[in-house]
Write an enzyme that holds these catalytic residues in place. Sequence first.
Site, PDB file in Angstrom:
ATOM      1  CG  ASP A 172      26.708 -37.644  33.782  1.00  0.00           C
ATOM      2  OD1 ASP A 172      27.348 -37.491  34.844  1.00  0.00           O
ATOM      3  OD2 ASP A 172      25.762 -38.453  33.661  1.00  0.00           O
TER       4      ASP A 172
ATOM      5  N   GLY B 267      21.174 -53.994  39.371  1.00  0.00           N
ATOM      6  CA  GLY B 267      22.023 -53.685  40.534  1.00  0.00           C
ATOM      7  C   GLY B 267      23.504 -53.862  40.270  1.00  0.00           C
TER       8      GLY B 267
ATOM      9  CG  ASP C  78      23.259 -43.612  33.659  1.00  0.00           C
ATOM     10  OD1 ASP C  78      24.341 -43.594  33.052  1.00  0.00           O
ATOM     11  OD2 ASP C  78      23.173 -43.653  34.897  1.00  0.00           O
TER      12      ASP C  78
END
Length: 389
Positions: free
Chosen positions: A41, A124, A174
């Site tokens: 990306d 996480g 994201d």
Amino acid sequence: MSDDHSATATARSAFRERFGERPTVVASAPGRVNLVGGHVDYSGGIVLPVAIDRRTVVAVRPRADGRIRAYSTRMDETVTSTIDEVPAGWSAYVVGTAAMVAEAADFETTVGADLVVGGDMLVGAGLSSSASLEVAAAGALNEVHDLGLDDEELATACWRAERGAVGVDCGIMDQYVSALAKSEHALRLDCRSRSYEHVPFDTSAMGLLVVETNVSHELAASGYNDRVRECEAAVAQLADELGRPIRSLRDVQRRDLDVVESALDAPFDRRVRHVVTEMERVETAARALSTDEYQRVGTAISASHRSLREDYEVSCAELDTVVDACHDCPGVYGARMVGGGWGGSVVALVEPGCVDAVTATIESRYRTVTGADCDVHRVGVSGGLRVEE
Ligand code: GLA
């Protein structure tokens, strides 16, 4: 799989308990797994993520004094701040996002609010819990302050917040998928032009497993930025060698790989080879997905992992253990690491009837090889940002 309705109801009632009133708006946004297109990306490449049915929920009421007061149900902690003093820890994502949303809206006062952060996101685990928090917070603030930003503008503001809050020079994937995804579809996103299309993903025909390794190695932040710098250095050198303008590795093609290999020292040649071949795998997988050729999608996913492990060198022993276990199971189409690497999770594409057997094999192999436990989740493919009154 998760229960979206109850996660939202829990955040609403936590808001009433904490702040004594009902929230004005409740927004939620999902985490993601990237099927193919790892570490391309930020080189302007094309990616193929799906949003998973694990979401961060943010319940909000506006405040007139410009302050941000945020409570996290998971941390059981309240932080109060303003957008001029971004705190450390989980609330940095909320306050940093508020600051970037205010800037994007060119808002004359501020975006003060009381917020409760909840939901059933896996935190996480390399599944972009931070992007899901940013996008949910941005969507809620946009609504309560009537800022008029569209989903792409919100995603861009969140991406800027992420880079500021954690100091990682990440790409836009994201935040874009968390804002723009569509249920039962993957998102084919061109990270240079920012154009995108939704590609059908039928979870009744292909089960999606997420395997949390429960490890995070120290390289996760510094190693990521090293890869960004290596790509930039390769671009600078290739612009001379290829005799044409190269803005990012997106502009390098397979026919250039001979020049790449003779002109660049290791490991730069391998980094470029990963990006070039990975962009091809995204196209193959996106086409195969749209024609229900699951085995071809899986082959591209597994080849992506090999390339990330050998050429891009962002995997680790725990991720490889899970991927190898997947490859030994009947009914697995393909598996690869997700996210930045050096820990986090693996995504596996599995024949639905084989999910239980595959889960048992992965769990037992992981325990035998590493001495620790992994967590296997079957996930659904969710839509992006949702905002409710
Ligand atoms: C992290 C970053 C993304 C992307 C992936 C690797 O998740 O936040 O921008 O670079 O790693 O594909």
